[in-house]
Design an enzyme around this catalytic site. Structure first.
Site, mmCIF file in Angstrom:
data_model
loop_
_atom_site.group_PDB
_atom_site.id
_atom_site.type_symbol
_atom_site.label_atom_id
_atom_site.label_comp_id
_atom_site.label_asym_id
_atom_site.label_seq_id
_atom_site.Cartn_x
_atom_site.Cartn_y
_atom_site.Cartn_z
ATOM 1 N N GLU A 155 -22.867 58.452 63.715
ATOM 2 C CA GLU A 155 -22.097 58.643 64.953
ATOM 3 C C GLU A 155 -20.734 57.969 64.778
ATOM 4 O O GLU A 155 -20.670 56.809 64.366
ATOM 5 C CB GLU A 155 -22.885 57.985 66.090
ATOM 6 C CG GLU A 155 -22.206 57.965 67.427
ATOM 7 C CD GLU A 155 -23.031 57.169 68.466
ATOM 8 O OE1 GLU A 155 -24.194 56.783 68.172
ATOM 9 O OE2 GLU A 155 -22.502 56.922 69.554
ATOM 10 N N HIS A 199 -16.829 57.240 66.544
ATOM 11 C CA HIS A 199 -15.878 57.269 67.663
ATOM 12 C C HIS A 199 -14.556 56.729 67.174
ATOM 13 O O HIS A 199 -14.527 55.717 66.468
ATOM 14 C CB HIS A 199 -16.377 56.405 68.835
ATOM 15 C CG HIS A 199 -17.727 56.809 69.298
ATOM 16 N ND1 HIS A 199 -17.942 57.938 70.035
ATOM 17 C CD2 HIS A 199 -18.944 56.263 69.068
ATOM 18 C CE1 HIS A 199 -19.235 58.064 70.249
ATOM 19 N NE2 HIS A 199 -19.872 57.068 69.667
ATOM 20 N N ARG A 208 -3.437 64.187 72.678
ATOM 21 C CA ARG A 208 -4.265 63.631 73.740
ATOM 22 C C ARG A 208 -4.196 62.103 73.713
ATOM 23 O O ARG A 208 -4.609 61.497 72.722
ATOM 24 C CB ARG A 208 -5.703 64.087 73.476
ATOM 25 C CG ARG A 208 -6.720 63.435 74.327
ATOM 26 C CD ARG A 208 -8.116 63.685 73.804
ATOM 27 N NE ARG A 208 -9.057 63.121 74.745
ATOM 28 C CZ ARG A 208 -10.286 62.786 74.468
ATOM 29 N NH1 ARG A 208 -10.770 62.994 73.256
ATOM 30 N NH2 ARG A 208 -11.053 62.263 75.388
ATOM 31 N N PRO A 222 -16.069 67.640 72.816
ATOM 32 C CA PRO A 222 -15.011 68.113 73.711
ATOM 33 C C PRO A 222 -13.741 67.269 73.666
ATOM 34 O O PRO A 222 -13.788 66.046 73.536
ATOM 35 C CB PRO A 222 -15.651 68.031 75.099
ATOM 36 C CG PRO A 222 -16.806 67.115 74.962
ATOM 37 C CD PRO A 222 -17.292 67.273 73.547
ATOM 38 N N ASN A 223 -12.636 67.996 73.762
ATOM 39 C CA ASN A 223 -11.274 67.449 73.819
ATOM 40 C C ASN A 223 -10.762 66.929 72.484
ATOM 41 O O ASN A 223 -9.586 66.592 72.374
ATOM 42 C CB ASN A 223 -11.158 66.342 74.896
ATOM 43 C CG ASN A 223 -11.487 66.874 76.279
ATOM 44 O OD1 ASN A 223 -10.869 67.836 76.726
ATOM 45 N ND2 ASN A 223 -12.485 66.293 76.934
ATOM 46 N N ASN A 244 -19.009 63.172 66.143
ATOM 47 C CA ASN A 244 -18.351 62.474 67.241
ATOM 48 C C ASN A 244 -18.633 63.335 68.485
ATOM 49 O O ASN A 244 -17.963 64.345 68.713
ATOM 50 C CB ASN A 244 -16.838 62.343 67.013
ATOM 51 C CG ASN A 244 -16.186 61.572 68.159
ATOM 52 O OD1 ASN A 244 -16.791 61.359 69.204
ATOM 53 N ND2 ASN A 244 -14.935 61.171 67.967
ATOM 54 N N TYR A 247 -6.194 57.550 71.018
ATOM 55 C CA TYR A 247 -6.803 58.359 69.963
ATOM 56 C C TYR A 247 -5.915 58.579 68.743
ATOM 57 O O TYR A 247 -6.345 59.198 67.774
ATOM 58 C CB TYR A 247 -7.246 59.709 70.557
ATOM 59 C CG TYR A 247 -8.298 59.546 71.638
ATOM 60 C CD1 TYR A 247 -9.592 59.154 71.317
ATOM 61 C CD2 TYR A 247 -7.980 59.742 72.985
ATOM 62 C CE1 TYR A 247 -10.554 58.977 72.297
ATOM 63 C CE2 TYR A 247 -8.940 59.570 73.978
ATOM 64 C CZ TYR A 247 -10.221 59.184 73.625
ATOM 65 O OH TYR A 247 -11.180 59.014 74.594
ATOM 66 N N ARG A 284 -13.976 49.679 76.261
ATOM 67 C CA ARG A 284 -13.382 50.559 77.277
ATOM 68 C C ARG A 284 -14.209 50.525 78.571
ATOM 69 O O ARG A 284 -14.964 49.603 78.807
ATOM 70 C CB ARG A 284 -13.234 51.968 76.682
ATOM 71 C CG ARG A 284 -12.313 51.963 75.455
ATOM 72 C CD ARG A 284 -12.117 53.344 74.885
ATOM 73 N NE ARG A 284 -11.458 54.216 75.851
ATOM 74 C CZ ARG A 284 -11.391 55.545 75.729
ATOM 75 N NH1 ARG A 284 -11.942 56.143 74.680
ATOM 76 N NH2 ARG A 284 -10.795 56.275 76.640
ATOM 77 N N ALA A 323 -17.138 62.940 74.838
ATOM 78 C CA ALA A 323 -17.677 62.589 76.162
ATOM 79 C C ALA A 323 -19.187 62.827 76.258
ATOM 80 O O ALA A 323 -19.877 62.168 77.056
ATOM 81 C CB ALA A 323 -16.942 63.368 77.243
HETATM 82 C C1 DHK Z 1 -13.932 60.382 72.338
HETATM 83 C C2 DHK Z 1 -13.979 60.820 73.617
HETATM 84 O O1 DHK Z 1 -13.497 62.008 73.936
HETATM 85 C C3 DHK Z 1 -14.488 59.971 74.703
HETATM 86 O O2 DHK Z 1 -15.055 60.730 75.748
HETATM 87 C C4 DHK Z 1 -15.460 58.919 74.220
HETATM 88 C C5 DHK Z 1 -14.600 59.136 71.900
HETATM 89 C C6 DHK Z 1 -14.881 58.175 73.031
HETATM 90 C C7 DHK Z 1 -13.861 58.520 70.720
HETATM 91 O O3 DHK Z 1 -13.446 57.359 70.796
HETATM 92 O O4 DHK Z 1 -13.728 59.197 69.704
HETATM 93 O O5 DHK Z 1 -15.757 58.035 75.260
#
Ligand code: DHK
Length: 147
Positions: free
Chosen positions: A99, A101, A18, A10-11, A75, A23, A108, A78
């Site tokens: 995995e 991130h 974002r 998500p996101n 990835n 990010y 964090r 959340a």
């Molecule tokens: C991405 C997200 O959307 C967060 O909810 C995670 C992760 C971290 C990232 O760092 O890619 O906590």
């Protein structure tokens, strides 16, 4: 031809817009197009999937069994910190996964420090931004070449 599935949670469809200070400025399309180029170099078939919905990610992981996916890069975003369902789906299909991130989740908020995936993963990459996907892809591709 070996296949690698890249799953984004998500996101991550909002990357580039974002919280760029966390990010970065690259979009998900930029990441995937870089991976498509790498896949061509390695002669690997790349599948990619992004969803904001937990059940869709669970279902896509199940489908990986039928489409002969050899490796998963995920990835979970959340869902990293919440989803027993996605963890169980990965355990069910028993396909090796890495995995990834973008941010260093350990630097964090404390609620991001725990992952439901890391103890099942072949490897974990965090904090290297979009480069983490390329490194994960190269590691997966090299493992597939060895096998
Ligand atoms: C991405 C997200 O959307 C967060 O909810 C995670 C992760 C971290 C990232 O760092 O890619 O906590």
């Amino acid at each position: 031809m070996a296949s690698i599935l890249v799953i984004n949670g998500p996101n991550l469809n909002m990357l580039g817009r974002r919280e760029p200070e966390i990010y970065g400025h690259e979009t998900l399309e930029d990441i995937i197009s870089g991976l498509i180029d790498l896949a061509d170099e390695y002669n690997i078939r790349l599948f990619d999937f992004q969803s904001n919905a937990e059940h869709e990610i669970v279902e896509r992981i199940h489908k990986a069994m039928d489409d002969d996916t050899d490796y998963i890069i995920i990835n979970p975003a959340a869902f990293t910190h919440t989803s027993v369902a996605i963890r169980d789906a990965l355990a069910t299909v028993d396909i090796p996964f890495i995995e990834v991130h973008l941010s260093n989740i350990h630097k964090r908020e404390s609620f991001r420090h725990h992952s439901y995936f890391s103890d099942l993963a072949e490897g974990v990459i965090a904090g290297l931004g979009t480069k983490g996907y390329r490194l994960a892809f190269e590691a997966a591709a090299e493992k597939l070449e060895e096998s």
